[in-house]
Every structure is written in C-alpha cells, then in structure tokens.
Scaffold this active site. Structure first.
Site, mmCIF file in Angstrom:
data_model
loop_
_atom_site.group_PDB
_atom_site.id
_atom_site.type_symbol
_atom_site.label_atom_id
_atom_site.label_comp_id
_atom_site.label_asym_id
_atom_site.label_seq_id
_atom_site.Cartn_x
_atom_site.Cartn_y
_atom_site.Cartn_z
ATOM 1 N N LYS A 160 1.076 -4.650 5.052
ATOM 2 C CA LYS A 160 1.993 -5.501 5.774
ATOM 3 C C LYS A 160 2.819 -6.517 5.178
ATOM 4 O O LYS A 160 3.894 -6.802 5.616
ATOM 5 C CB LYS A 160 0.809 -6.403 6.612
ATOM 6 C CG LYS A 160 -0.022 -5.780 7.671
ATOM 7 C CD LYS A 160 -0.810 -6.586 8.374
ATOM 8 C CE LYS A 160 -1.130 -5.729 9.598
ATOM 9 N NZ LYS A 160 0.053 -5.934 10.590
ATOM 10 N N ALA A 213 4.432 -5.779 2.050
ATOM 11 C CA ALA A 213 5.735 -4.898 1.692
ATOM 12 C C ALA A 213 6.578 -4.703 2.996
ATOM 13 O O ALA A 213 7.751 -4.957 3.039
ATOM 14 C CB ALA A 213 5.264 -3.579 1.180
ATOM 15 N N SER A 266 11.551 2.209 10.288
ATOM 16 C CA SER A 266 11.867 2.339 11.589
ATOM 17 C C SER A 266 12.545 0.730 11.729
ATOM 18 O O SER A 266 13.009 0.420 12.738
ATOM 19 C CB SER A 266 10.615 2.165 12.588
ATOM 20 O OG SER A 266 9.722 0.966 12.449
ATOM 21 N N GLY A 318 4.569 -5.412 14.630
ATOM 22 C CA GLY A 318 4.118 -6.764 14.414
ATOM 23 C C GLY A 318 4.739 -7.470 13.154
ATOM 24 O O GLY A 318 5.136 -8.382 12.979
ATOM 25 N N ASP A 319 4.646 -6.434 12.389
ATOM 26 C CA ASP A 319 5.478 -6.682 10.864
ATOM 27 C C ASP A 319 6.836 -6.992 11.205
ATOM 28 O O ASP A 319 7.269 -8.200 10.570
ATOM 29 C CB ASP A 319 5.243 -5.764 9.896
ATOM 30 C CG ASP A 319 3.612 -5.246 9.456
ATOM 31 O OD1 ASP A 319 2.903 -6.390 9.805
ATOM 32 O OD2 ASP A 319 3.276 -4.364 9.314
ATOM 33 N N ALA A 368 5.572 -6.477 26.700
ATOM 34 C CA ALA A 368 5.668 -7.670 27.645
ATOM 35 C C ALA A 368 6.202 -8.905 26.728
ATOM 36 O O ALA A 368 6.476 -9.753 27.207
ATOM 37 C CB ALA A 368 4.493 -8.086 27.933
ATOM 38 N N ASN A 382 0.837 -1.017 0.050
ATOM 39 C CA ASN A 382 -0.134 -0.126 0.083
ATOM 40 C C ASN A 382 0.873 1.350 0.120
ATOM 41 O O ASN A 382 2.000 1.270 0.543
ATOM 42 C CB ASN A 382 -0.829 0.097 1.280
ATOM 43 C CG ASN A 382 -1.985 -0.913 1.346
ATOM 44 O OD1 ASN A 382 -2.589 -1.255 0.267
ATOM 45 N ND2 ASN A 382 -2.284 -1.036 2.463
ATOM 46 N N ALA A 383 0.259 2.237 -0.298
ATOM 47 C CA ALA A 383 0.889 3.554 -0.212
ATOM 48 C C ALA A 383 0.331 4.202 0.852
ATOM 49 O O ALA A 383 -1.064 4.301 1.075
ATOM 50 C CB ALA A 383 0.656 4.509 -1.517
ATOM 51 N N THR A 391 3.941 1.593 15.153
ATOM 52 C CA THR A 391 3.486 1.322 13.831
ATOM 53 C C THR A 391 4.342 0.167 13.140
ATOM 54 O O THR A 391 5.698 0.491 13.114
ATOM 55 C CB THR A 391 3.472 2.410 12.829
ATOM 56 O OG1 THR A 391 2.850 3.499 13.520
ATOM 57 C CG2 THR A 391 2.755 2.113 11.685
HETATM 58 P P1 ADP Z 1 1.291 -5.431 16.794
HETATM 59 O O1 ADP Z 1 1.925 -4.331 16.329
HETATM 60 O O2 ADP Z 1 0.776 -6.574 15.867
HETATM 61 O O3 ADP Z 1 0.064 -4.936 17.628
HETATM 62 P P2 ADP Z 1 2.553 -6.146 19.318
HETATM 63 O O4 ADP Z 1 2.379 -4.415 19.947
HETATM 64 O O5 ADP Z 1 2.381 -7.054 20.231
HETATM 65 O O6 ADP Z 1 1.973 -6.142 17.859
HETATM 66 O O7 ADP Z 1 4.143 -5.860 18.926
HETATM 67 C C1 ADP Z 1 4.950 -6.774 18.359
HETATM 68 C C2 ADP Z 1 6.307 -7.067 19.040
HETATM 69 O O8 ADP Z 1 6.941 -5.633 19.046
HETATM 70 C C3 ADP Z 1 6.363 -7.419 20.618
HETATM 71 O O9 ADP Z 1 6.170 -8.744 20.716
HETATM 72 C C4 ADP Z 1 7.580 -6.863 21.117
HETATM 73 O O10 ADP Z 1 8.640 -7.695 20.971
HETATM 74 C C5 ADP Z 1 7.676 -5.541 20.293
HETATM 75 N N1 ADP Z 1 7.100 -4.320 20.902
HETATM 76 C C6 ADP Z 1 5.873 -3.762 20.587
HETATM 77 N N2 ADP Z 1 5.737 -2.665 21.378
HETATM 78 C C7 ADP Z 1 6.817 -2.599 22.407
HETATM 79 C C8 ADP Z 1 7.276 -1.927 23.432
HETATM 80 N N3 ADP Z 1 6.368 -0.828 23.720
HETATM 81 N N4 ADP Z 1 8.549 -1.939 23.826
HETATM 82 C C9 ADP Z 1 9.212 -2.944 23.702
HETATM 83 N N5 ADP Z 1 8.916 -3.922 22.686
HETATM 84 C C10 ADP Z 1 7.648 -3.819 22.141
#
Ligand code: ADP
EC number: 2.7.1.15
Length: 301
Positions: free
Chosen positions: A42, A44, A291, A251-252, A222, A13-14, A248
């Site tokens: 996701k 890309a 990032s 998760g990817d 966590a 996506n753009a 942002t």
């Molecule tokens: P999504 O982006 O799909 O919602 P998460 O928020 O669970 O997924 O983040 C994915 C992974 O990125 C986590 O398992 C963790 O390793 C890392 N992460 C996300 N937010 C943080 C944070 N505030 N501090 C440290 N690691 C983070």
C-alpha cells in the site's frame, strides 16, 4: 515552502501472482501459469499513484537487499518518487503470494519481511523528510508503533492522512491526528464493530466520535462520503460511471490523489471529488501501479 507534497510512510511488497484453474486445498499441488511479479504494497502504491498525478512524492519504507527490493526501488524511481527514504536490509523484501482462479477469486499469503522491520527509529532518522513534507500518509502494513512515531514526527503545520488497512485497533493519539481517516466499507465496519449503523452517514458520525478531525468513507462505484468534524457536515461525492476491469489498488489511488490535492490547498470535499475520479480511472485498467492515471488522463475523461 515544502520540498514534498506528500511523504508516504508504508509498505513495499513484491506481488507474486500465479493463475490457476483451481486453488489448491490442504496437501494438494496444482500447476499454474507463468509467474508474474509486480511491485505492490500500500505504501509503494500510494507513492507511485501520487507521483504519476504530478505530486512531488517521497516514500519512507524498508525493502530487503534482494531482487524484489531492487524491483521496488526501480519502480518508485521510474514513477518519479524520491527514494531517499527507502531503507534496504534487515529482512527479505515483503512478499504477497497470490493465486488467482478463472473466476477472479484469489488466495493470498503475505510475508511482511522488511516491512515489519520499519521501526520508530527509522522514522526518527527521517526527521528532515517530515519537516519537508506538506502532507504525510500512512497505512497499517507496517508496525503500529511506527505509525505512532509517524504521527509524533509531523511538522508543525503538515497534515496527516491514514488509511487503516489492513484494519486493526487504533490508539487515540493516532486517531486524533487523522485529517482525514480514510476507510472503505469493510474497514469502517471493522473499526465500529457491532455499533455500526445501517448507512455510511451513521458510520461517519460514529467514527468522528473516536477522535479524527475528518473522515472519508469510500463506497466503490458509489463514490465517497466526506465528513468534517469541525463543521459536522456530510457531503457525498460521486464517482464517474466506468466499466470496472480490476479494482486492485483503487483505494490506494484514491488516498494518494486526495492527499496530493490537500497539499495543493483544496478543501477536503474538493480533494475527495478529484480522488473519486482518480479511483474510477484506476479500476478501468488491470493491476495496481500499472493502472494509476496521470492528471491529464483524469482531466480528459
Ligand atoms: P478499496 O479499494 O479500498 O476497497 P473502494 O472500492 O471504495 O476502496 O474504491 C475507492 C474509490 O475508487 C471509490 O471511492 C471510487 O472513487 C473508486 N471506485 C472503486 N470502484 C469503482 C467502480 N466500480 N466504479 C467507479 N469508481 C470506483
């Protein structure tokens, strides 16, 4: 011997982003900042995250024959992703129209565009890519029947990783191929509905009953929970403590990193522990693709 560590089958996506003082209500027009255009989606994102870590990555996706499509192709190539599987035409490139207010709350409209035209036939035509890929990952920003065909196209001993985002119903055939199914808390709750118990261990146990070979639940700061169907074991992996600036794409980055480490022969727990470090690094910087860290940056932390 595989030519690719990771083949990502997914969206491109753009992201069109405008900052506003206040998001408009119905019938209202507001003035905003200059437009910022970022490569996203996701699929890309995962391909770029993997390539930045050093993976030999390829992306099977569809973009439009337009400026946004060229932005997506250029950004994949710049990251070192093999774009032989990127198809052009059929509809405009997928777009996410994003307005963000000063508190960081946003409103998003997605036009799937060419992503909705990535067909099972496109997957079948990419058979040689599948045969050359150790790990294949997918998400749900493309048609579900295309994900089903992806599962049917896996090479004999390649491994399939799915992040069901945005969450939707999953056929048993797709679930059975997942090793692992990677979900965040929101996706886990969606898939389990009212049957979700109180703790991530409960979700993992219930998700395993749906048929995936393994499950990883990401838990933000966590870290993550790793659950293997074959050993019925549950392991928590920590995420390093960081000052989160923008989550942002975390998760990817996590999914891409995990898939890449699996392609190198690590166990699921080892791969998830590395992926948690990559996810944490990604939240310390603004943006999604911008990032994503290199492997050197992850090891240096
Ligand atoms: P999504 O982006 O799909 O919602 P998460 O928020 O669970 O997924 O983040 C994915 C992974 O990125 C986590 O398992 C963790 O390793 C890392 N992460 C996300 N937010 C943080 C944070 N505030 N501090 C440290 N690691 C983070």
């Amino acid at each position: 011997m595989y030519d690719y560590d990771l083949l990502v089958v997914g969206s491109a996506n753009a992201d069109l982003v405008i900052g506003v003082d206040r998001r408009p209500g119905p019938g209202e027009t507001v003035l905003g900042s200059d437009l910022a255009v970022h490569p996203g989606g996701k699929g890309a994102n995962q391909a770029v995250a993997a390539a930045r870590l050093g993976a030999r990555a390829a992306l099977l996706a569809r973009v439009g024959d337009d400026g946004h499509g060229r932005l997506l192709l250029d950004s994949q190539r710049a990251a070192g992703v093999d774009t032989v599987g990127m198809l052009v035409g059929g509809a405009p490139t997928g777009v996410a129209l994003i307005t963000v207010d000063p508190s960081g709350d946003n409103s998003i409209v997605v036009s799937p565009g060419a992503n909705a035209r990535l067909t099972p036939q496109d997957v079948r035509a990419a058979a040689s890519l599948f045969q050359a890929s150790r790990v294949v990952s997918a998400q749900l920003e493309i048609p579900l029947e295309t994900v089903v065909e992806t599962v049917r196209s896996l090479a004999f001993d390649s491994r399939f990783v799915l992040n069901p985002s945005p969450p939707g119903p999953l056929p048993a055939e797709v679930l059975a191929a997942c090793d692992p199914l990677i979900v965040n808390e929101h996706e886990a709750r969606f898939l389990l509905g009212a049957s979700a118990g109180p703790a991530p261990e409960d979700w993992a146990r219930a998700l395993l009953l749906r048929g995936p070979r393994s499950v990883v639940i990401t838990l933000g700061a966590a870290g993550a929970l790793v659950a293997s169907g074959s050993t019925s074991s549950f392991v928590r992996v920590e995420s390093p403590r960081v000052d989160a600036v923008d989550t942002t794409g975390a998760g990817d980055a996590f999914t891409a990193a995990l898939a890449w480490r699996l392609s190198r022969g690590e166990t699921l727990t080892e791969a998830a522990a590395f992926a948690a470090r990559v996810g944490a690094a990604a939240v310390t910087r603004q943006g999604a693709q911008e990032s994503f860290p290199t492997a050197e940056e992850v090891f240096a932390r």
